[in-house]
Design a protein around this motif. Structure first.
Motif, PDB file in Angstrom:
ATOM      1  N   VAL A 276      -4.264  14.206  -0.615  1.00 28.59           N
ATOM      2  CA  VAL A 276      -3.416  13.262  -1.343  1.00 28.59           C
ATOM      3  C   VAL A 276      -4.166  12.876  -2.623  1.00 28.59           C
ATOM      4  O   VAL A 276      -5.249  12.296  -2.574  1.00 28.59           O
ATOM      5  N   GLU A 277      -3.588  13.242  -3.778  1.00 25.30           N
ATOM      6  CA  GLU A 277      -4.256  13.042  -5.066  1.00 25.30           C
ATOM      7  C   GLU A 277      -4.272  11.565  -5.467  1.00 25.30           C
ATOM      8  O   GLU A 277      -3.474  10.771  -4.991  1.00 25.30           O
ATOM      9  N   LYS A 278      -5.155  11.292  -6.409  1.00 26.18           N
ATOM     10  CA  LYS A 278      -5.354   9.909  -6.872  1.00 26.18           C
ATOM     11  C   LYS A 278      -4.055   9.243  -7.355  1.00 26.18           C
ATOM     12  O   LYS A 278      -3.765   8.099  -7.019  1.00 26.18           O
ATOM     13  N   ARG A 279      -3.260  10.024  -8.097  1.00 25.01           N
ATOM     14  CA  ARG A 279      -2.017   9.478  -8.647  1.00 25.01           C
ATOM     15  C   ARG A 279      -1.101   8.978  -7.517  1.00 25.01           C
ATOM     16  O   ARG A 279      -0.534   7.902  -7.582  1.00 25.01           O
ATOM     17  N   ARG A 280      -1.012   9.788  -6.444  1.00 28.01           N
ATOM     18  CA  ARG A 280      -0.165   9.442  -5.299  1.00 28.01           C
ATOM     19  C   ARG A 280      -0.754   8.225  -4.564  1.00 28.01           C
ATOM     20  O   ARG A 280      -0.004   7.347  -4.110  1.00 28.01           O
ATOM     21  N   LEU A 281      -2.068   8.172  -4.475  1.00 26.82           N
ATOM     22  CA  LEU A 281      -2.713   7.020  -3.815  1.00 26.82           C
ATOM     23  C   LEU A 281      -2.381   5.733  -4.561  1.00 26.82           C
ATOM     24  O   LEU A 281      -2.100   4.707  -3.958  1.00 26.82           O
ATOM     25  N   ARG A 282      -2.389   5.811  -5.905  1.00 23.74           N
ATOM     26  CA  ARG A 282      -2.051   4.623  -6.719  1.00 23.74           C
ATOM     27  C   ARG A 282      -0.617   4.186  -6.450  1.00 23.74           C
ATOM     28  O   ARG A 282      -0.327   2.996  -6.370  1.00 23.74           O
ATOM     29  N   GLU A 283       0.266   5.209  -6.326  1.00 25.02           N
ATOM     30  CA  GLU A 283       1.673   4.898  -6.023  1.00 25.02           C
ATOM     31  C   GLU A 283       1.793   4.171  -4.685  1.00 25.02           C
ATOM     32  O   GLU A 283       2.536   3.208  -4.543  1.00 25.02           O
ATOM     33  N   LEU A 284       1.033   4.674  -3.701  1.00 26.95           N
ATOM     34  CA  LEU A 284       1.076   4.062  -2.369  1.00 26.95           C
ATOM     35  C   LEU A 284       0.572   2.622  -2.426  1.00 26.95           C
ATOM     36  O   LEU A 284       1.116   1.723  -1.797  1.00 26.95           O
ATOM     37  N   LEU A 285      -0.489   2.466  -3.204  1.00 27.06           N
ATOM     38  CA  LEU A 285      -1.073   1.129  -3.373  1.00 27.06           C
ATOM     39  C   LEU A 285      -0.051   0.167  -3.990  1.00 27.06           C
ATOM     40  O   LEU A 285       0.111  -0.973  -3.533  1.00 27.06           O
ATOM     41  N   ALA A 286       0.664   0.707  -4.984  1.00 27.04           N
ATOM     42  CA  ALA A 286       1.700  -0.114  -5.625  1.00 27.04           C
ATOM     43  C   ALA A 286       2.813  -0.477  -4.629  1.00 27.04           C
ATOM     44  O   ALA A 286       3.368  -1.574  -4.668  1.00 27.04           O
ATOM     45  N   ALA A 287       3.092   0.471  -3.730  1.00 28.93           N
ATOM     46  CA  ALA A 287       4.139   0.240  -2.738  1.00 28.93           C
ATOM     47  C   ALA A 287       3.765  -0.867  -1.762  1.00 28.93           C
ATOM     48  O   ALA A 287       4.630  -1.567  -1.235  1.00 28.93           O
ATOM     49  N   ILE A 288       2.468  -0.985  -1.495  1.00 30.82           N
ATOM     50  CA  ILE A 288       1.996  -2.055  -0.577  1.00 30.82           C
ATOM     51  C   ILE A 288       2.246  -3.413  -1.188  1.00 30.82           C
ATOM     52  O   ILE A 288       2.616  -4.362  -0.518  1.00 30.82           O
ATOM     53  N   GLU A 289       2.063  -3.466  -2.545  1.00 30.18           N
ATOM     54  CA  GLU A 289       2.136  -4.793  -3.195  1.00 30.18           C
ATOM     55  C   GLU A 289       3.549  -5.362  -3.290  1.00 30.18           C
ATOM     56  O   GLU A 289       4.527  -4.763  -3.027  1.00 30.18           O
TER      57      GLU A 289
END
Ligand code: ZN
Length: 289
Positions: A276-289
């Motif tokens: 899972v690439e960094k860009r996707r991880l950032r998206e997931l992080l944004a989804a948590i917020e």
């Protein structure tokens, strides 16, 4: 001929038999996990046993087998569905022992311990779990004991894997024969004699016997109930990996982004690697917020 499972019944309906070929399936398991010959045989026999047992359960269940021995192989974990999908792994795939009496020493690699068989309802709810001590760690005998003790059905099980000198799987397969309620001593004795006289399961597979041929050999005159393909198939996918990452929580995901930039996960059951690439991880992080 592609791997498949066949089911049959004696004409009086009192003894049922299942037989399966698993050569390609076990070879795929070997390739995915990089198992050495003794580990290949142990995993292959357990995969084969799980498919046979899954052939006797309800459509809305999944069957799982856990072999926990004190030998060098560690644990074996396998599951199978009544539809013929199986997956599994051994804790230490690099296990290989010197052959014993010309055969791969599966019993020595497994050691002494416990066999746990679970029937898991697909709709959720508590699994039905049954645990018996291992008889020999050779898998076939252990499964027969489980069936006799836990399901109170007189049963015989044969599972075998032939490993080529280059380490690949030359042939694999097995059979399961069970006396049903109402079976007469005469029928049981006749089938027991055929089972006794039959060549080892790996030999049957090597000679190219189809599952229906094996059942005719073991049951004598028998009615073929059906055949279906079987294959190595895992339930992992990107979505599951994503859910696992989300479950890690915010702080840990931030940590992964800072340290590695990307997350990697390897499925235990099939060795499939997910990145899972960094860009996707950032998206997931944004989804948590
Ligand atoms: Zn997987």
């Amino acid at each position: 001929m592609a791997d498949h499972l066949a089911r049959a019944l004696t004409p009086d309906g009192s003894v049922r038999g299942l037989a399966v070929t698993t050569t390609a399936l076990v070879e795929e398991a070997r390739r995915r996990h990089g198992t050495l010959p003794t580990a290949t045989a142990a995993l292959g026999r357990t995969l084969t046993a799980a498919l046979l047992l899954a052939g006797t359960i309800k459509r809305d269940e999944r069957l799982s087998i856990e072999v926990s021995g004190d030998g060098p192989l560690g644990q074996i974990l396998v599951d199978a569905t009544p539809e013929g999908a199986a997956r599994g792994f051994v804790r230490r795939p690099g296990t290989h022992l010197p052959p014993r009496r010309g055969k791969l020493d599966v019993g020595g690699a497994v050691g002494r311990g416990l066999l746990c068989v679970m029937r898991v309802p697909l709709a959720g709810g508590a699994p039905y779990r049954s645990i018996v001590p291992l008889v020999s760690g050779e898998i076939g005998e252990d499964m027969a004991r489980y069936l006799a003790e836990s399901e109170q059905m007189p049963s015989a099980v044969g599972v075998g894997v032939y490993v080529e000198p280059d380490g690949s799987v030359g042939a694999a397969g097995g059979w399961l024969v069970q006396g049903l309620p109402g079976a007469t001593a005469e029928t049981l004795d006749r089938v027991a004699a055929s089972v006794e006289a039959a060549p080892p399961p790996s030999e049957l597979a090597r000679r190219g016997h189809r599952p229906a041929d094996v059942l005719a050999l073991l049951l004598g005159e028998a009615q073929l109930l059906g055949e279906r393909p079987v294959a190595f198939r895992c339930r992992c996918d990107h979505e599951r990996v994503t859910r696992a990452i989300l479950a890690m929580g915010r702080a840990e995901i931030e940590d992964v982004i800072a340290k590695d930039g990307k997350a990697e996960a390897v499925c235990e059951f099939c060795s499939e690697r997910y990145v899972v690439e960094k860009r996707r991880l950032r998206e997931l992080l944004a989804a948590i917020e």
